[in-house]
Design a protein around this motif. Structure first.
Motif, PDB file in Angstrom:
ATOM      1  N   GLU A   1      -8.482   1.113   8.359  1.00  0.00           N
ATOM      2  CA  GLU A   1      -7.272   0.598   9.006  1.00  0.00           C
ATOM      3  C   GLU A   1      -6.768   1.583  10.056  1.00  0.00           C
ATOM      4  O   GLU A   1      -6.410   1.187  11.173  1.00  0.00           O
ATOM      5  N   GLU A   2      -6.749   2.858   9.721  1.00  0.00           N
ATOM      6  CA  GLU A   2      -6.309   3.892  10.657  1.00  0.00           C
ATOM      7  C   GLU A   2      -7.232   3.953  11.872  1.00  0.00           C
ATOM      8  O   GLU A   2      -6.771   4.090  13.003  1.00  0.00           O
TER       9      GLU A   2
ATOM     10  N   LYS B   1      -7.933   2.549   3.817  1.00  0.00           N
ATOM     11  CA  LYS B   1      -6.915   3.178   4.656  1.00  0.00           C
ATOM     12  C   LYS B   1      -7.538   3.838   5.885  1.00  0.00           C
ATOM     13  O   LYS B   1      -6.981   3.765   6.977  1.00  0.00           O
TER      14      LYS B   1
ATOM     15  N   TYR C   1      -9.805   2.776  -1.976  1.00  0.00           N
ATOM     16  CA  TYR C   1      -8.494   2.802  -1.339  1.00  0.00           C
ATOM     17  C   TYR C   1      -8.526   3.672  -0.082  1.00  0.00           C
ATOM     18  O   TYR C   1      -8.020   3.281   0.975  1.00  0.00           O
ATOM     19  N   ARG C   2      -9.134   4.849  -0.178  1.00  0.00           N
ATOM     20  CA  ARG C   2      -9.231   5.744   0.974  1.00  0.00           C
ATOM     21  C   ARG C   2     -10.089   5.143   2.077  1.00  0.00           C
ATOM     22  O   ARG C   2      -9.767   5.288   3.262  1.00  0.00           O
TER      23      ARG C   2
ATOM     24  N   ASP D   1       0.811  -1.212   0.000  1.00  0.00           N
ATOM     25  CA  ASP D   1       0.000   0.000   0.000  1.00  0.00           C
ATOM     26  C   ASP D   1       0.845   1.264   0.000  1.00  0.00           C
ATOM     27  O   ASP D   1       0.386   2.308  -0.452  1.00  0.00           O
TER      28      ASP D   1
END
Length: 113
Positions: free
Chosen positions: A26-27, A23, A19-20, A3
């Motif tokens: 995950e964050e 992410k 994708y955002r 990534d």
């Protein structure tokens, strides 16, 4: 492909949004896990103080150790120091921490001897 090496924008906007989202999810998991760990460490510190069998010679260093762990969680997960591009602020932060530690150590040494 990892990534970290993917381009920020692709020709397909749907891919960018997915994708955002991935992410951000995950964050958020990292944030919630880190917050939960900090709450747990806080409860452990309160328990260490509240227990009658604990002596001050154990409790104080133990709480300081828990505080250092919480500072690390704060820096790396809430202040995003684990991200790329934060090398200069990290250098200044760690340099300041080193100077502070040496200063405290110096004054403790002067007072004790």
């Amino acid at each position: 492909m990892s990534d970290q090496h993917q381009p920020l924008h692709s020709a397909n906007q749907r891919v960018d949004i997915e994708y955002r989202r991935k992410k951000n999810a995950e964050e958020m998991r990292y944030q919630i896990t880190s917050f939960s760990m900090m709450l747990f460490l806080t409860f452990v510190a309160f328990a260490a103080v509240g227990l009658k069998g604990m002596t001050a010679t154990f409790t104080v260093p133990f709480i300081l150790l828990l505080a250092v762990v919480q500072v690390i969680f704060q820096l790396y997960y809430f202040m995003h120091m684990n991200k790329k591009g934060h090398e200069a602020p990290s250098l200044f932060l760690y340099s300041g921490a080193l100077v502070g530690f040496v200063t405290i150590l110096t004054f403790i040494t002067i007072v004790w001897w």
